[in-house]
Design a protein around this motif. Sequence first.
Motif, PDB file in Angstrom:
ATOM      1  N   TYR C 211       4.683   2.302  12.827  1.00 58.48           N
ATOM      2  CA  TYR C 211       5.284   0.999  12.540  1.00 58.48           C
ATOM      3  C   TYR C 211       6.331   1.069  11.455  1.00 58.48           C
ATOM      4  CZ  TYR C 211       1.609   0.759   8.929  1.00 58.48           C
ATOM      5  OH  TYR C 211       0.765   1.022   7.893  1.00 58.48           O
ATOM      6  N   ARG C 228       6.862  -3.488   0.437  1.00 57.58           N
ATOM      7  CA  ARG C 228       6.065  -4.484   1.110  1.00 57.58           C
ATOM      8  C   ARG C 228       5.076  -3.822   2.068  1.00 57.58           C
ATOM      9  NH1 ARG C 228       9.897  -8.796   2.549  1.00 57.58           N
ATOM     10  NH2 ARG C 228       9.612  -9.666   0.478  1.00 57.58           N
ATOM     11  N   HIS C 229       5.595  -2.973   2.922  1.00 60.73           N
ATOM     12  CA  HIS C 229       4.747  -2.474   4.007  1.00 60.73           C
ATOM     13  C   HIS C 229       3.989  -1.201   3.634  1.00 60.73           C
ATOM     14  CE1 HIS C 229       6.269  -5.427   6.877  1.00 60.73           C
ATOM     15  NE2 HIS C 229       7.411  -5.303   6.231  1.00 60.73           N
ATOM     16  N   ARG C 232       1.434  -1.755   0.650  1.00 56.80           N
ATOM     17  CA  ARG C 232       0.272  -2.563   0.988  1.00 56.80           C
ATOM     18  C   ARG C 232      -0.713  -1.766   1.838  1.00 56.80           C
ATOM     19  NH1 ARG C 232       0.047  -8.777   2.885  1.00 56.80           N
ATOM     20  NH2 ARG C 232      -2.097  -8.766   3.638  1.00 56.80           N
ATOM     21  N   ASN C 233      -0.168  -0.953   2.742  1.00 51.58           N
ATOM     22  CA  ASN C 233      -1.065  -0.188   3.597  1.00 51.58           C
ATOM     23  C   ASN C 233      -1.645   1.024   2.888  1.00 51.58           C
ATOM     24  OD1 ASN C 233      -1.144  -1.375   6.412  1.00 51.58           O
ATOM     25  ND2 ASN C 233       1.030  -1.448   5.946  1.00 51.58           N
ATOM     26  N   PRO C 237      -7.073   2.799   0.003  1.00 51.08           N
ATOM     27  CA  PRO C 237      -7.718   4.004  -0.531  1.00 51.08           C
ATOM     28  C   PRO C 237      -7.443   4.167  -2.023  1.00 51.08           C
ATOM     29  CG  PRO C 237      -5.873   4.589   0.899  1.00 51.08           C
ATOM     30  CD  PRO C 237      -6.109   3.122   1.062  1.00 51.08           C
ATOM     31  N   THR C 240      -9.776   2.062  -3.991  1.00 47.72           N
ATOM     32  CA  THR C 240     -11.113   2.631  -4.061  1.00 47.72           C
ATOM     33  C   THR C 240     -11.192   3.670  -5.171  1.00 47.72           C
ATOM     34  OG1 THR C 240     -11.219   2.302  -1.700  1.00 47.72           O
ATOM     35  CG2 THR C 240     -12.914   3.676  -2.676  1.00 47.72           C
ATOM     36  N   VAL C 241     -10.185   4.517  -5.267  1.00 50.22           N
ATOM     37  CA  VAL C 241     -10.181   5.509  -6.342  1.00 50.22           C
ATOM     38  C   VAL C 241     -10.126   4.813  -7.693  1.00 50.22           C
ATOM     39  CG1 VAL C 241      -8.955   7.459  -7.345  1.00 50.22           C
ATOM     40  CG2 VAL C 241      -9.075   7.212  -4.886  1.00 50.22           C
ATOM     41  N   LEU C 244     -13.472   3.573  -8.618  1.00 46.86           N
ATOM     42  CA  LEU C 244     -14.366   4.653  -9.057  1.00 46.86           C
ATOM     43  C   LEU C 244     -13.988   5.124 -10.458  1.00 46.86           C
ATOM     44  CD1 LEU C 244     -14.827   6.660  -5.753  1.00 46.86           C
ATOM     45  CD2 LEU C 244     -16.526   5.320  -6.973  1.00 46.86           C
ATOM     46  N   VAL C 292     -20.037  -3.103 -12.430  1.00 50.36           N
ATOM     47  CA  VAL C 292     -19.720  -2.274 -11.264  1.00 50.36           C
ATOM     48  C   VAL C 292     -19.837  -3.087  -9.980  1.00 50.36           C
ATOM     49  CG1 VAL C 292     -20.578  -0.364  -9.862  1.00 50.36           C
ATOM     50  CG2 VAL C 292     -20.311  -0.071 -12.324  1.00 50.36           C
ATOM     51  N   LEU C 306      -5.950  -7.250   1.925  1.00 51.08           N
ATOM     52  CA  LEU C 306      -4.846  -6.355   2.237  1.00 51.08           C
ATOM     53  C   LEU C 306      -4.882  -5.916   3.687  1.00 51.08           C
ATOM     54  CD1 LEU C 306      -4.778  -4.003  -0.873  1.00 51.08           C
ATOM     55  CD2 LEU C 306      -3.015  -5.600  -0.190  1.00 51.08           C
ATOM     56  N   ASN C 307      -6.089  -5.711   4.177  1.00 48.88           N
ATOM     57  CA  ASN C 307      -6.219  -5.156   5.515  1.00 48.88           C
ATOM     58  C   ASN C 307      -6.996  -6.135   6.391  1.00 48.88           C
ATOM     59  OD1 ASN C 307      -6.648  -3.742   7.778  1.00 48.88           O
ATOM     60  ND2 ASN C 307      -7.560  -1.956   6.799  1.00 48.88           N
ATOM     61  N   PRO C 308      -6.272  -6.992   7.091  1.00 51.09           N
ATOM     62  CA  PRO C 308      -6.945  -8.068   7.834  1.00 51.09           C
ATOM     63  C   PRO C 308      -7.896  -7.534   8.899  1.00 51.09           C
ATOM     64  CG  PRO C 308      -4.587  -7.980   8.330  1.00 51.09           C
ATOM     65  CD  PRO C 308      -4.820  -7.039   7.213  1.00 51.09           C
ATOM     66  N   LYS C 309      -7.688  -6.300   9.309  1.00 47.50           N
ATOM     67  CA  LYS C 309      -8.517  -5.763  10.371  1.00 47.50           C
ATOM     68  C   LYS C 309      -9.967  -5.634   9.909  1.00 47.50           C
ATOM     69  CE  LYS C 309      -7.753  -2.411  14.026  1.00 47.50           C
ATOM     70  NZ  LYS C 309      -6.849  -1.341  14.448  1.00 47.50           N
ATOM     71  N   ARG C 311     -11.093  -7.434   7.563  1.00 53.37           N
ATOM     72  CA  ARG C 311     -11.416  -8.679   6.858  1.00 53.37           C
ATOM     73  C   ARG C 311     -12.808  -9.140   7.234  1.00 53.37           C
ATOM     74  NH1 ARG C 311      -6.589 -12.696   6.404  1.00 53.37           N
ATOM     75  NH2 ARG C 311      -5.810 -10.908   5.268  1.00 53.37           N
TER      76      ARG C 311
END
Lengths: 512, 616, 313, 279
Positions: C211, C228-229, C232-233, C237, C240-241, C244, C292, C306-309, C311
């Motif tokens: 994409y 933007r793209h 955001r994508n 990850p 997450t880091v 942690l 935590v 961020l990630n509607p999938k 969601r």
Amino acid sequence: MKAPKRAYRVLALAATAAIFLSGCGGANDKPAANPSEDAVLTLASGVEPQSLDPAMSREAQFVQYFQPVFDTLIRRDSNGDLQPMLATKWDIAKDGKALTLTLREGVKFTDGGDVTAEAVKGNLDRFKAAGGPLAGALGAVESVDVLDPATVKLNLSTPDPALPYALGGPSGYIQSPANFDAATVDTQPVGSGPYELDRSATTPGSQYTFVKNEDYWDKDLVKFAKIVIKPIKDENARFNAVRSGQADGMIATAKTVKAAESAGVTVKMVPGDWQGLTLLDRAGKLSPELGKVEVRQAINYAIDKDAILKNVAQGFGKTTSQVFGPSSSAFVESLDGAYSYDVDKAKALLKEAGLANGFTLKMPTSSDMDPALAPAIKDQLAKVGITVDWVDIPSAQYQPEQQSGTYAAAFTAFGQPVVAWSAVNSMVTENAPWNVFHSSTPETKTLIADVLASDEDAAGAKLAELNKYLVDNAWFAPWYRIDQPYFISKNVTVTVQNGQPVPSIYNFAPAK
Amino acid sequence: MTQALEPATAAPKSASAQRQGLGSRIASSPMAAISLGVLAFIVLAVILAPLLTRFDPSVSDIGQALLGPSPEHWLGTDSAGRDVFSRIVYGGRITLGGAALALIVAMAIGVTTGLFAGYFGGALDSSVDWVSNLLIALPNIMILLAVRAAWGSNVWLSMTVFGVLMAPGFHRLVRAIVSGVRNELYVDAARVSGLSLTRILGRHVLVAIRAPIIIYAALAGVVVIGVQSGLDFLGLGDVTVPSWGTMLNEALVNLYIAPGLMLWPGIALGVVNAALIIFGNSLRDALEDRPRVRRRSTSSAKQSAKKNDAVTPAAPEPAAFAGGQSPVPGFDEVPDGSVLAVRGLRVGYPSADGIKDVVNGVSLGVRRGEILGLVGESGSGKTQTAWAILGLLPSGGRVTGGTIEIAGQSLPGLSKGAMRSMLGKKVAYIPQEPMSNLDPSFKIGFQLVEPLRKQLGLSAKDAKAKALAMLDRVGIADPQRTFDSYPHQISGGMAQRVLIAGAVACDPDVLIADEPTTALDVTVQAEVLDLLRELQKEKDMAVVMVTHNFGVVADLCDRVAVMKLGQIVEQNTVEVLFANPQHPYTRMLLEAGLEDKTPRTRLLRPVDEPLQEAAL
Amino acid sequence: MISYIFRRIGSGIALVAAASFIVFALMLANSEHVARNILGDQASVEQLAAKQAELGLNDPMILQYLHWLLGAVQGDLGQSWFNAESVSYLLATRVPVTLSIAVGTVIISTVISVVVGIVAALYRGWLDKLLQVVSVAGLVFPGFWLALVLVVKVSIDWGLVPATGYTPFGESLSGWLLSLTLPVFSLAIGAVAGLSQQVRSATIAVLEMDYVRTLRSRGLSEASVLFRHVLRNAAPPTLTVMSLNFIALMSGAVMIERVFALPGLGSIAVDATGVGDIPIVVGAVVISVVIVVIVNLLIDLINGWLNPKVRLS
Amino acid sequence: MSAPLLQVSNLVTEYPVKGWRKPPVRVLKGINLDVKAGETVGLVGESGSGKTTIGRAVLGLAPVSEGSITFNGQDISHLSGAARRQVSRDIQVVFQDPYTSLNPAMTIADILSEPLIVQGKGKAEARAKVAGLLERVHLPADAGTRLPREFSGGQRQRVAIARALAMEPKLIVCDEPVSALDLSTQARVLDLFLEIQEQTGVAYLFISHDLAVVRHLSHRVCVLYRGEVMEMGDAAEVTENPKNDYTRRLLMASPIADPVRQRQRRQERLAMAATASTA
């Protein structure tokens, strides 16, 4: 490092942008307008008080947190001699079984109450009953009588030569009786001292702020507008605080002295701890070998005290074989040299004890000990045939472990009280907290009884005799008395306090 | 000590990236090999400590304290007069041994639980996950100190406990990979082959996680060593055993009288840390940066082979007919009035032996209102040609020769900004796989409106109106709903319509469609082809239709160019080419089709078959 | 959504309960010296016994825990054994310090890592290699070592920032910033090393997505595509880091706290663990687990946004 | 007439849906089909039609919620563990994606000999058999020492076929085995399927989305749509004169590689769509 300093600063300033500008002027480059009026004393302390309730207080480094708020009944001057404070006069009964105090009149607590004989009695009773760390200091006090509003009498079960000196410390802090039962007794102390705790500028574990008591009865003792004490456990961090001008005083170790001097920090020395081994199990309960006097003497001969003094204490101190310091009446100068480094003699003594093949001695160690000590002791005792088995103990558990009866001997560092009896009471008497195995011999019993029965002058000789007995029988294996360094910044002057690792609050003054 | 580790950092994108033996991968990366060598050397030195040192690391001679380096004491002595060199070497046993123990414990637990949780999922997975959340949330340092307070100072005990605390990292890493591998077809194949569970886990699943585990372990090793030596440094370890941390602690005590003591344990820690990090990083790079054969999801496998040429070319499928036949005359014809004219285009990628051309002198042209089919098998370079025209070659790839002209504008050499202003307006692109070509994080409406505002300078309101109109135009029943949807909420056919809407929204002169229907079902394909035909007529566009499907060509195209190994071998109008293919390759392709073949008979002459494919 | 949050909070409470029990049990395993530690070396055996009884240490373990739990559910974490203050108050003075350091470190390291990681991902080549070397170097030097050097140079030699201590935010904003500068910087260097690699990998992965090509084909500017793209994508990850890292900092910053004499959660916990101040230790564990849990929940919610999938429904 | 080799009766497959009390998703809604020994049955349908699920259910990789699958007279609907492994000797598979169906870390020889060894063959025996298998799928003998990544898609698919053949099965489920391949490669692999069937008499359940491929290979064809069988019958009959509307749509939608005929077909399709929408 000298030439490029300016360049560094410019670079750093440019790189680190505006946020630094506002905070750049540190305490170091701002001369105090009028030192005595608005001077601030900032101390970096190595300890943090558990409570600000006098009944829970302790000696040594802790006194700096209490002296600002509480007057003591008697004041220890910088030599360790006793001076009037709340008590203007104190008399010991002929048989030593009573102490009568005459109180200063017109002294008020900061909450407005008067310092009366009732208040003093209340404090003493409370201190003894509360079971705080030093409750034993009033162990001999059976009862307290109020003779009149300005006189109290302490009735003792047994003579206590250390009592007046003790009343110059924690057991003599007098707080307002109104505060006894307050919920905030631990956190908001109320006394009659030269300063008051400013709770709003105080964060436990990080900063304690004391502000001047405007109505204090002795203006000579109030030299600062404010005293700030910051508990900083790490010596490096304390040193950084003093070097960078964030603190005016700190307790230090010998290994930092050279760096302090070259950093322009003033170094003061005060006679400090004696360091060495305490042969706890001289009765041979845990380690039969230590029950033999020859073995204990051999250990005394086996240690190269000079080498350790030079390397660990950086030579700041004096080798000795006795546990009493020069300012105490038990001190016998000649005993300093009673045992000198002599491997052959040590071996011979072990042979005499039937231990020619040596034995194993288990001792605790921890990261609080200088890292060179454990290997040095192991090495030196190995040379006479004694194998040391070091057991690592988390530092906070180190001292409790030593007192728990698990180890026959341990490396220790003890203060050398001005009053010899304090040391005896702490280490020698049968139930002394540091007489872990309750060792006692007919000789010690007799000598202790004699000391208590004698008047002050005669007691000195008896104490010296006891000292000699302990050295001859090698209850301990002292190596040296250290000089305890205390660092101060250019902003203050200080007189060291004999018998105390840190100076009393009264000893500080703004630099002229 | 403050480093957190995230499995994703170390994990390769997919287990299928592991198409190479671990050993050869390490060997192929010099950095990995060197750092592994350094580590091996240090470990060996530490194991052989008694042979290397003349002094007992804990025997001291206080009279010999703080000596400088000498032939006897190579690195001098410490504050107790112990030999620094032997303490470094023996200290490595504690520091590295402790770290190894923690890692082994963490791996033993984390890999096992990750393996089972990832493979079976369900309640097992969620309960292990809860425990691993607990372990992650527990403050490590406090737990280590509490354990020390409870059971005494013992580096092996505390490292065992630390291993347990670190296990969730391995667990998560392994679980994530395994739950991916579980759905790999080769695992299904193994199950169908009748393999037992243990054999599947051991032979097929474990192999896939080996490299990621090693990478993660290397980085986790740095953390363990940091925590262990940090605790020792603070005096919270066991002072009776020599470790690099306790040496640092000793150095700190003597900071002002012997600052040099910091040096050697510091260097030892630094070298080991650096070696571990470099090893981990370069192994990971070796996994990630290799020319990658894309991983396909099961649903999109149909177009997978065609996608091969979308990537830096791997070994192309060997052509059925050996090359050598020269192209049919007219192969490089660029018709007059072509709005897109490509002449002698070459596209190259860097490879071990310099730049390797994957497009090898392609010439083609399309006029307004004309559709050119660009046909070829995987590896023929047709997609690379399309991307080169758009100036959107993947990283590494570049145009190494030839010219491209769009609407009179010569492209190679155009500034980035000028090229950008051409894109969408002069030349537009319809990609192959609809789902992966929409940004999953943004609503469809946003993705349509954004370029409209940028390229046409429309206001937000106008752009939205135009986008809705476009959605309507491409046959989407409820434009507003699609406008407000995220890509994963619509079907593949719908997504392709959205992409077509996006491509034609700015009325481009030239449309490059790269296999726009390959990923679609055949009924949807027919509809999309209809739509493309209508739009092309309506907007009078020039279209390049990249495809491997002669049926699509026949349905849509006016002219067709056949590509093979980076070259066009034949070019003609569809009618002529289908009726009378000239080039043997074209003939072979047409012959391989299934039309008009008798069912259940051979398609190809069997004689020449094994020979060609055997030429690996 | 709401039910998801409630479910997560429920699971978080279970985590807190389990964590506190584990720590309680561990701490009680060696509580024999607590009384001695409180009363000091001059206390008598009788005094010790009285103290032991007063603290309830003679009760069965489970009873002590339940007693603590009963208070805890009412919001009372008890009284420190070694300090006259309530656990809640003491920790309340510590949490801002630790949060300031942790949040500061996470912000600084993220900003640097995002810049470094993206530059490395975009330009690859020698610049990429250089940045990788630099980030490896950041991990090679332990944070505490760096801190020791920095404090001498920056604070003492140059006098730019205070060498020790923490100035509360409410007292002085500039003082607060200055007191955090060095600790945050010495922690951030190590964090940048790992995080920038993560950003680099994630960015490269997204840049290779189909994409991205399609977005470029629409004539979007490189900045729009990137910020933007791609960002955001690439964010999930990385987040997450970050989380942690943050978790590790809750107790892992203790060495830095030591060097700078910062009164944070880590140092009080270390001290309390050493002497056996169980209420403080358990309280500190509860606080850090709660933080935590909250951070993880926030990160998951942000990731969902961020990630509607993924969601959460 | 002999009993069919594989009998699928009223097969229903459901997958649970995450979430409280959500009804499961019904992927197959009562499928009936059978495969006789030596026969090829083509399963054709678009994505979501359930064709792959049928194959997986036969292989034991997808759950059987209702109905039954009988193989050689034995109900294999709910076998597990050792019993399932026993059946696997007779039912093998060739998957769709040649890139992920071979373990990238194993050599071809290991991939091929693994099932043999599992079934109790000796190592030497297995190795010998591997050479024969490679020959049968027209791969050179030295291919065994290589890793999958060294092969092209078509060659990998040959390896996958060889693996399926290793067990000498009676039925091979072919799940889109050529859809990822280039046209020319597809032709060769289709030829191989035919050749093997001639030689061994194996039956195929051949799954594909491509009607042309299915027609070319199958004796009988089964058309699926949304989990249901639309039409089943003789291959030529179904693919040339479909009775079912959906089958007809499917047929009309696939373009012919001939511009003239394709134009015709397109007209027909559009006309059909127009009548469908007016109807």
